[in-house]
Design a protein around this motif. Sequence first.
Motif, PDB file in Angstrom:
ATOM      1  N   LEU A   4       1.969  -4.958 -16.345  1.00 47.75           N
ATOM      2  CA  LEU A   4       0.568  -4.911 -16.742  1.00 47.75           C
ATOM      3  C   LEU A   4      -0.220  -4.469 -15.528  1.00 47.75           C
ATOM      4  O   LEU A   4      -0.194  -5.133 -14.484  1.00 47.75           O
ATOM      5  CB  LEU A   4       0.079  -6.282 -17.220  1.00 47.75           C
ATOM      6  N   GLY A   5      -0.903  -3.322 -15.628  1.00 47.48           N
ATOM      7  CA  GLY A   5      -1.567  -2.739 -14.466  1.00 47.48           C
ATOM      8  C   GLY A   5      -3.031  -2.442 -14.713  1.00 47.48           C
ATOM      9  O   GLY A   5      -3.485  -2.291 -15.859  1.00 47.48           O
TER      10      GLY A   5
ATOM     11  N   THR B 288      -0.809  -4.479 -10.218  1.00 44.42           N
ATOM     12  CA  THR B 288       0.242  -4.527 -11.231  1.00 44.42           C
ATOM     13  C   THR B 288       0.933  -5.881 -11.204  1.00 44.42           C
ATOM     14  O   THR B 288       1.394  -6.329 -10.147  1.00 44.42           O
ATOM     15  CB  THR B 288       1.299  -3.424 -11.001  1.00 44.42           C
ATOM     16  N   VAL B 289       1.003  -6.525 -12.368  1.00 38.22           N
ATOM     17  CA  VAL B 289       1.832  -7.715 -12.554  1.00 38.22           C
ATOM     18  C   VAL B 289       3.115  -7.264 -13.241  1.00 38.22           C
ATOM     19  O   VAL B 289       3.067  -6.557 -14.251  1.00 38.22           O
ATOM     20  CB  VAL B 289       1.114  -8.771 -13.410  1.00 38.22           C
ATOM     21  N   TYR B 290       4.267  -7.647 -12.687  1.00 40.70           N
ATOM     22  CA  TYR B 290       5.529  -7.185 -13.273  1.00 40.70           C
ATOM     23  C   TYR B 290       6.504  -8.358 -13.422  1.00 40.70           C
ATOM     24  O   TYR B 290       6.453  -9.353 -12.683  1.00 40.70           O
ATOM     25  CB  TYR B 290       6.160  -6.072 -12.430  1.00 40.70           C
TER      26      TYR B 290
ATOM     27  N   GLU C  49       1.770  -6.713  -7.449  1.00 48.79           N
ATOM     28  CA  GLU C  49       1.642  -5.662  -6.445  1.00 48.79           C
ATOM     29  C   GLU C  49       0.205  -5.172  -6.420  1.00 48.79           C
ATOM     30  O   GLU C  49      -0.364  -4.836  -7.460  1.00 48.79           O
ATOM     31  CB  GLU C  49       2.584  -4.499  -6.746  1.00 48.79           C
ATOM     32  N   LEU C  50      -0.404  -5.134  -5.230  1.00 50.36           N
ATOM     33  CA  LEU C  50      -1.772  -4.680  -5.045  1.00 50.36           C
ATOM     34  C   LEU C  50      -1.771  -3.512  -4.069  1.00 50.36           C
ATOM     35  O   LEU C  50      -1.167  -3.592  -2.987  1.00 50.36           O
ATOM     36  CB  LEU C  50      -2.650  -5.812  -4.490  1.00 50.36           C
TER      37      LEU C  50
ATOM     38  N   ASN D  85       2.930  -6.869  -1.901  1.00 53.27           N
ATOM     39  CA  ASN D  85       3.815  -7.191  -3.017  1.00 53.27           C
ATOM     40  C   ASN D  85       4.208  -8.655  -2.876  1.00 53.27           C
ATOM     41  O   ASN D  85       4.816  -9.057  -1.884  1.00 53.27           O
ATOM     42  CB  ASN D  85       5.048  -6.286  -2.979  1.00 53.27           C
ATOM     43  N   PHE D  86       3.845  -9.465  -3.860  1.00 55.49           N
ATOM     44  CA  PHE D  86       4.084 -10.901  -3.823  1.00 55.49           C
ATOM     45  C   PHE D  86       4.958 -11.249  -5.029  1.00 55.49           C
ATOM     46  O   PHE D  86       4.551 -11.018  -6.171  1.00 55.49           O
ATOM     47  CB  PHE D  86       2.754 -11.662  -3.878  1.00 55.49           C
ATOM     48  N   PHE D  87       6.151 -11.785  -4.784  1.00 54.42           N
ATOM     49  CA  PHE D  87       7.042 -11.991  -5.918  1.00 54.42           C
ATOM     50  C   PHE D  87       7.928 -13.227  -5.736  1.00 54.42           C
ATOM     51  O   PHE D  87       8.237 -13.645  -4.618  1.00 54.42           O
ATOM     52  CB  PHE D  87       7.899 -10.756  -6.192  1.00 54.42           C
TER      53      PHE D  87
END
Length: 807
Positions: free
Chosen positions: A599-600, A613-615, A651-652, A669-671
């Motif tokens: 979702l971006g 973006t959320v992935y 991800e920003l 990127n935070f995951f």
Amino acid sequence: MFQENKILFSLILIVYCLPMVSLAQETTVSGRVRDAETGKALEFANVAVMDPGDSSIVAGATADFEGRFSFSSKNGQFLLRVGYIGYALKFEEINLEGGDKNLGNLTLTSGEQTLDEVTVTGVTSMFESDIDKRTYNVENSILAEGATASELLNTLPSIQMDEDGGISMRGSGNVLIYINGRPTNLSSEETENILAQFPANSIKSVELITNPSSRYDAQGVGGIINIILKKDQKIGLNGQVNLSAGTRDKYQAGFNMNYGGEKVNYFASYNYQYRDLWEESESLRRSLDPNVSPFLDQDFNTRNWNQGHLARAGFDYHINEKITWGTYGQFNYSLRDRRRIYNQRHQDMGRNLDSLFVRTLTEDQFSRNIEVGTTLDYDIDTLGQKLYGSVSYANNFQRRVEFFDQLYFDNNRQEIPGKRQDQIYGRPLESDLFIAQVDYTKPFSGGGQLEAGLKTTLSYFRPAQTFDQLNLETGEYVQNDTIANRFDFEELVYAGYAIYRNKFGRMAFQGGLRAEQTNTTGYDYNSDSTYINNYFNLFPSLYVTYELGDQEELLVNYSRRINRPTWTQLGPFYNAQDLLNTRFGNPVLRPEFTDSYELGYNKGWENLLFTGTVYHRRTTDAMTRIISLLENNAAVQYWENVSVRRDLGLELINQFELGSNFDATLSGNFFYSEVDGQNLRENFFNSNFTWTVTLLSNWVIPDLFNVQLMADYRGPIVLPQGEIDPIYGVNLGIRKEVLNNRATVSLNVSDIFNTRVFRIRTDDIEFSQMRFFNRETRIGTLSFTYRFGGFKSKEDKPSVRYSDDPF
């Protein structure tokens, strides 16, 4: 009743006639937006009709996936504005008089300076964002001067490199590497060795496809990294020559040439590189087995001498306005000499020496790769209906021989002569890759577009290894039949896909389905065993974008992917480089499947572009490395399928400009990742939260030089049996234009503070280990590039694809 029908008929007539009256006062404006140099369609370019008096927008639209646009505008004299992020705005006077007005191909330039143009002192954006990929234009990257492709990738946001040179994107290491849109069969067990054969100066751009659609091969759970090599499309003779020299004997030289005529465009390039590199490693392993020494203290020091030659040539022949035929050939030749010394100390509980092994490796490696291909583009009509076909073949041969001399010492460091070992380890490999495909595109006059295609990929690998050890009594070498082996592997993939896309008002969508039949056969000569795995799979994909406003959109997408095990993961070979730290393939390893969701949100302002973006990825039968201890305290690493791996991330990306002389891209990127391997053993589970932050900036100091800075930080990475500690670094480069802007001089330093050192912790019920690994990353490079020719680009002629573009 008749009166009622008459009134109804009159109302219907009015309803139909009103739009006609309105349309008589309007003009339908249509066309297509392309890159002026490459001919590539510019997805989501902005096209607007403006009032010349006050610059207010009268009408406009955003281009679709193919760069096409269509909108209605009132009649009159106006100003047409065409824009795309990273490109110079285009303005034209336009007269709308009703009916249809097809503007044809509208071309935009990226802002790069040519020798015939006015000097531009502002920065040129490196970053472009499309619906299903991000493109980094690295052709003018200062930090890439004198580097290899693998070193270049390590400077880009979203990409990380591990201690073995493996590439990961958004935390996933299962990434497919393309060269000009096609998979590579260049020899190596490591991705890094493939990429090291391509100098960064030979690369035009890098595409990061995080969630590929159905037009792409389904292989590659983590996405696709597509490296586009340079190939010009300019009229006349033009090109560039480049030279570079780096600290501790690193040299590179090459040229790119192009000759463009009215019918035929010829291109050729050659690059040579020589690189002297060092590596060092230390590790401490504690074993819980009471029958062996509790501690194993190890280190090694390595020196690598690498040489490479890369030559590429071809032509594009425009047979007529509709048909273009292209052909190309590529030759890659590389040599590597290596010397490594292992020190392996067995210690008691008090860390006192029990015994010492000193193992010296001398390696000689040679590889040669030849690739040829041909393409045909047929533009069936002016509406965009077209047919594309391509065929390519690549053959690779590798010879790799390693010589080992191992000495044994007692606890007093006295040599034990009778235990000396002298070994010769050979690892030859030959492979073939054949690809054939055909693609069809059909736009519809009422809107929408259909794409369909067929593709066959046939891969054949013939790896082998020999292992001979000197008999100290007879003086003869005797083959070790346990280690010596051969494994023939073939993977045949037959694919077909269909994609439909359309746009309704502010919403655009693309839905596709890809079908792949995979037939794999592996034959193990030692055990006389054949491993067959044939399977059929469907891979759907869906992309939806909604335009919230001017340069503002919401994106949702889904795709299903596969990651097939390679021959290096399947091959039943003992890696005999270090007999206390060996690796072994698993011939019954299964492919893993991933469902990927994104979702971006994109928003562009005059000097800022934001992408968020959320992935989420869920992978079943996830392939992962497992480490176990043998009875002699040797660690063996092998591949297994674990139940599931889950990744959830954010991800920003912020790209911004301050004035005309500074721009920067700040990405984070935070995951969260977790690996569940309880199908292998109880409590085999690990998880962690981590992050990466990257800053890439460009600064122009007018009349002096350009400055480029890259800084990155990567948080801890989870492993099934441990963790990789955080790592960070800074690269800096400057460039100066000389000789009336026909040449540039560049100076860059990578990893200025020498901080990119890997520390890997492994925890298991049998043992624990801490490993430190450092490779030469602080390198200073001085480069010189001279450009000649510089005629302006051809307009309205897209360049031929070489399996390069997505299908």
